[in-house]
Structure formats: C-alpha cells, structure tokens
Motif scaffolding. Sequence first.
Motif, PDB file in Angstrom:
ATOM      1  N   ARG A  64      -4.105  -5.647  -5.758  1.00  0.00           N
ATOM      2  CA  ARG A  64      -4.229  -6.529  -7.106  1.00  0.00           C
ATOM      3  C   ARG A  64      -3.645  -7.842  -6.832  1.00  0.00           C
ATOM      4  O   ARG A  64      -3.959  -8.811  -7.128  1.00  0.00           O
ATOM      5  CB  ARG A  64      -3.803  -5.939  -8.214  1.00  0.00           C
ATOM      6  CG  ARG A  64      -4.736  -4.657  -8.881  1.00  0.00           C
ATOM      7  CD  ARG A  64      -4.344  -4.259  -9.983  1.00  0.00           C
ATOM      8  NE  ARG A  64      -4.300  -5.448 -10.988  1.00  0.00           N
ATOM      9  CZ  ARG A  64      -3.972  -5.573 -12.143  1.00  0.00           C
ATOM     10  NH1 ARG A  64      -3.770  -4.433 -12.776  1.00  0.00           N
ATOM     11  NH2 ARG A  64      -3.849  -6.634 -12.822  1.00  0.00           N
ATOM     12  N   TRP A  65      -2.321  -7.724  -6.544  1.00  0.00           N
ATOM     13  CA  TRP A  65      -1.395  -8.807  -6.226  1.00  0.00           C
ATOM     14  C   TRP A  65      -1.587  -9.385  -4.928  1.00  0.00           C
ATOM     15  O   TRP A  65      -1.529  -8.596  -3.947  1.00  0.00           O
ATOM     16  CB  TRP A  65       0.208  -8.294  -6.567  1.00  0.00           C
ATOM     17  CG  TRP A  65       1.172  -9.304  -6.254  1.00  0.00           C
ATOM     18  CD1 TRP A  65       1.688 -10.416  -6.896  1.00  0.00           C
ATOM     19  CD2 TRP A  65       1.998  -9.089  -5.194  1.00  0.00           C
ATOM     20  NE1 TRP A  65       2.582 -10.834  -6.406  1.00  0.00           N
ATOM     21  CE2 TRP A  65       2.993 -10.309  -5.334  1.00  0.00           C
ATOM     22  CE3 TRP A  65       2.444  -8.330  -4.082  1.00  0.00           C
ATOM     23  CZ2 TRP A  65       3.973 -10.332  -4.436  1.00  0.00           C
ATOM     24  CZ3 TRP A  65       3.053  -8.742  -3.107  1.00  0.00           C
ATOM     25  CH2 TRP A  65       3.978  -9.751  -3.309  1.00  0.00           C
TER      26      TRP A  65
ATOM     27  N   TYR B 153      -2.660 -21.014   3.148  1.00  0.00           N
ATOM     28  CA  TYR B 153      -3.301 -20.330   1.976  1.00  0.00           C
ATOM     29  C   TYR B 153      -3.890 -18.999   2.343  1.00  0.00           C
ATOM     30  O   TYR B 153      -3.926 -18.662   3.628  1.00  0.00           O
ATOM     31  CB  TYR B 153      -4.441 -21.056   1.358  1.00  0.00           C
ATOM     32  CG  TYR B 153      -5.669 -21.326   2.377  1.00  0.00           C
ATOM     33  CD1 TYR B 153      -6.496 -20.530   2.225  1.00  0.00           C
ATOM     34  CD2 TYR B 153      -5.559 -22.498   3.394  1.00  0.00           C
ATOM     35  CE1 TYR B 153      -7.644 -20.685   3.465  1.00  0.00           C
ATOM     36  CE2 TYR B 153      -6.639 -22.633   4.240  1.00  0.00           C
ATOM     37  CZ  TYR B 153      -7.501 -21.825   4.252  1.00  0.00           C
ATOM     38  OH  TYR B 153      -8.813 -22.005   4.962  1.00  0.00           O
ATOM     39  N   GLY B 154      -3.858 -18.114   1.603  1.00  0.00           N
ATOM     40  CA  GLY B 154      -4.366 -16.801   1.529  1.00  0.00           C
ATOM     41  C   GLY B 154      -5.857 -16.794   0.761  1.00  0.00           C
ATOM     42  O   GLY B 154      -6.349 -17.592  -0.135  1.00  0.00           O
ATOM     43  N   GLU B 155      -6.846 -16.098   1.762  1.00  0.00           N
ATOM     44  CA  GLU B 155      -8.318 -15.984   1.248  1.00  0.00           C
ATOM     45  C   GLU B 155      -8.329 -14.635   0.836  1.00  0.00           C
ATOM     46  O   GLU B 155      -8.186 -13.747   1.579  1.00  0.00           O
ATOM     47  CB  GLU B 155      -9.354 -16.543   2.215  1.00  0.00           C
ATOM     48  CG  GLU B 155     -10.335 -17.060   1.713  1.00  0.00           C
ATOM     49  CD  GLU B 155     -11.343 -18.032   2.791  1.00  0.00           C
ATOM     50  OE1 GLU B 155     -11.532 -19.087   2.381  1.00  0.00           O
ATOM     51  OE2 GLU B 155     -11.092 -17.497   4.095  1.00  0.00           O
ATOM     52  N   SER B 156      -8.919 -14.412  -0.422  1.00  0.00           N
ATOM     53  CA  SER B 156      -9.053 -12.911  -0.854  1.00  0.00           C
ATOM     54  C   SER B 156     -10.757 -12.845  -1.281  1.00  0.00           C
ATOM     55  O   SER B 156     -11.097 -13.503  -2.125  1.00  0.00           O
ATOM     56  CB  SER B 156      -8.280 -12.592  -2.170  1.00  0.00           C
ATOM     57  OG  SER B 156      -6.677 -12.888  -1.589  1.00  0.00           O
ATOM     58  N   GLU B 157     -11.132 -11.625  -0.921  1.00  0.00           N
ATOM     59  CA  GLU B 157     -12.469 -11.274  -1.346  1.00  0.00           C
ATOM     60  C   GLU B 157     -12.239 -10.042  -2.425  1.00  0.00           C
ATOM     61  O   GLU B 157     -11.424  -9.156  -2.248  1.00  0.00           O
ATOM     62  CB  GLU B 157     -13.146 -10.520  -0.240  1.00  0.00           C
ATOM     63  CG  GLU B 157     -13.667 -11.229   0.969  1.00  0.00           C
ATOM     64  CD  GLU B 157     -14.894 -12.285   0.478  1.00  0.00           C
ATOM     65  OE1 GLU B 157     -15.634 -11.844  -0.534  1.00  0.00           O
ATOM     66  OE2 GLU B 157     -14.939 -13.401   1.053  1.00  0.00           O
TER      67      GLU B 157
ATOM     68  N   VAL C 215      -8.686  -6.531  -5.102  1.00  0.00           N
ATOM     69  CA  VAL C 215      -8.769  -7.445  -3.662  1.00  0.00           C
ATOM     70  C   VAL C 215      -9.245  -6.420  -2.951  1.00  0.00           C
ATOM     71  O   VAL C 215      -8.839  -5.024  -2.376  1.00  0.00           O
ATOM     72  CB  VAL C 215      -7.281  -7.686  -3.280  1.00  0.00           C
ATOM     73  CG1 VAL C 215      -7.304  -8.224  -1.765  1.00  0.00           C
ATOM     74  CG2 VAL C 215      -6.798  -8.864  -4.178  1.00  0.00           C
ATOM     75  N   ARG C 216     -10.513  -6.548  -2.174  1.00  0.00           N
ATOM     76  CA  ARG C 216     -11.186  -5.730  -1.293  1.00  0.00           C
ATOM     77  C   ARG C 216     -10.608  -5.844   0.243  1.00  0.00           C
ATOM     78  O   ARG C 216     -10.379  -4.851   0.955  1.00  0.00           O
ATOM     79  CB  ARG C 216     -12.703  -6.036  -1.463  1.00  0.00           C
ATOM     80  CG  ARG C 216     -13.329  -5.504  -2.605  1.00  0.00           C
ATOM     81  CD  ARG C 216     -14.785  -5.858  -2.643  1.00  0.00           C
ATOM     82  NE  ARG C 216     -15.086  -5.375  -3.809  1.00  0.00           N
ATOM     83  CZ  ARG C 216     -16.359  -5.723  -4.244  1.00  0.00           C
ATOM     84  NH1 ARG C 216     -17.069  -6.761  -3.658  1.00  0.00           N
ATOM     85  NH2 ARG C 216     -16.900  -5.621  -5.522  1.00  0.00           N
TER      86      ARG C 216
END
Length: 104
Positions: free
Chosen positions: A37-38, A52-56, A82-83
């Motif tokens: 989640r976080w 940066y972080g990229e989240s699916e 977050v997958r």
Amino acid sequence: MGVATTTIVALAPPSSADVAIPGRAWDGHDYASSDGRWVEVCDMEDDANRVYGESETTTGTHRVFDGNGHAGGCGNAIFNRVREFRVCEEIDFWPDSCSGWVGP
C-alpha cells in the motif's frame, strides 16, 4: 574403469542492482520500497538527477518523486493496492535508468 572428473563453477557476486530484497527495488544507491500500500522513494546519490518510483496499482500507473533530492527524507504515498513497482532516475538527454519491476 572410468576417470572421475570434477567441475568447478565460479560465481561472481551480484551487483547491488541485481540483489532482490523483498519489497525494495534498487537503481544504483537509489531505492523504492513498498509494503503493498505504502510506497517510499529515496534519492541516495548527490548527482542532481531526480528519482521517482513508478507503481502499478489497481487504478493504474503512478509516480512518486523524492522531492528534495538527496537531502534527508524520502518521498512517499499510499495507494489502495500496489501490484508491482520500480525505482527510476531521470537522466537529462538519455532514457531514464530504472530497476526491474518487483512486488511488495
């Protein structure tokens, strides 16, 4: 009677970018972490490149930046689920450098 043979295999240690830590992705010394989640994104290099972080997630792809560069503190956000995620570094006039996708 046959001759016995021994095979020796030498393994090179993995680089930090190849080491998988559950819930953490690395690009050089920069990293992103997630517990599902976080998401936290940390710029650990004094090189003037934004990280940066990229989240699916269940609602699409999202980016979280470490807004203060390599100064203390990291960027973070909370999502429903977050997958998978990765960390990337913006490099002027070149494609961004990104880790592989990992799961939380």
